[in-house]
Design a protein around this motif. Sequence first.
Motif: not given
Lengths: 193, 193
Positions: B11-29
């Motif tokens: 299944r295509k990964p859910r867009t909210d999942a991707l969005r959250n992943r990016e957000r987290i990475l950004e903030i974590a950085k």
Amino acid sequence: MPRKQPKPVQRKPRTDALRNRERILEIAKQAFTRFGAEASLDDIARQAGVGPGTLYRHFPTRDALIEAVYRSEVEKMAAAANKLAGELPPLDALRAWMLLFVDHIAAKQIIAPALNSIVGGASKLYEGSRGQIQEAIDILVKRAIKSGDLRRDLDGFDLLRALIGVSHVPVGPDWRQSARRLVDILIAGSRRG
Amino acid sequence: MPRKQPKPVQRKPRTDALRNRERILEIAKQAFTRFGAEASLDDIARQAGVGPGTLYRHFPTRDALIEAVYRSEVEKMAAAANKLAGELPPLDALRAWMLLFVDHIAAKQIIAPALNSIVGGASKLYEGSRGQIQEAIDILVKRAIKSGDLRRDLDGFDLLRALIGVSHVPVGPDWRQSARRLVDILIAGSRRG
DNA sequence: ACTAAAACGGAGAGCGTCTCCGCATGAGTA
DNA sequence: TACTCATGCGGAGACGCTCTCCGTTTTAGT
């Protein structure tokens, strides 16, 4: 005239205080060796049979405890520098000390984060230990510069940092060889060009 | 015969999942840069506007997050190695890469503990990043050995460890100079003797 | 529109750090 | 020996962090 001056008393420290201090250091040494620098301080206190309050009174920060535990090691390294300087030609003395340093660390891998704290720590607490180690390597480096063996622009601290790096990265069985290779490289690169 | 095979769906990964992943990475950085590798993960989650559960689902361990954050940096270093190898003479390329390495790290001082984890980390998670960095320096070292510029017994990993050491010890204003001096020493000591 | 899978997120258990302060103890004194 | 008070003790507890569990929400696929 006051008959009793405020007495600049320096009461003898209580024996239980001393006893506890020793106990804590002893246990802490074991704990740091077993679990690394992250060992639980409350655990150490418990094992030493004292309350957390007591531990924290003696050693206000984790770093202070680490430094206290490793202080004797630091002093050994400093003493070795003086001894080697009196026994070997400049360059050999430096090489011997550097090897001693990595060996010493290889023996107790866990020391690395501690050393890192001691050398790099921003806190005033470290001034002492940092000074001692830095002085140790400076003695050897300066001597080897004076004798013409090393480049004039060399800073002992740079070498120290490299050594700590080696000891910092956990590594497999070839630890020692790798360390020796690096010492060789450092010495070779430090020669008068 | 089953009419519907179990469908090896991806299944295509859910867009909210991707969005959250990016957000987290950004903030974590940002967080790792500001507070070092010890930054609070719950804090990061909060700032990213997700629950702790979400953060931990994406990155099961702190190390996993660290690696993800710095993965692109690692890739940059690897790419740089290839580029330099194609543009400069062997020894110059190696020196340039080493300087790049320390500069890169100087820029984000905090990266050091992270790098340490990546290079030395016991966990399988790091295999990828470690491999990339090690490969990067190996390319350059091997080339310089082949060209006769460097000693045959040189191991790129040794140099890497030293470099990490330099970046690991927090240090004052002369950081950069110190790093350059050390790179010089390492290169000089690595030449064919 | 419908549905099942995927993802969310927050409550909370558990552990660690560190402080505060009432109580115990031992060093000095007579 | 007896007294006394500075010194040191230690545990209760506030607080923060990590990580899990699970009821609820969202979305992809039909």
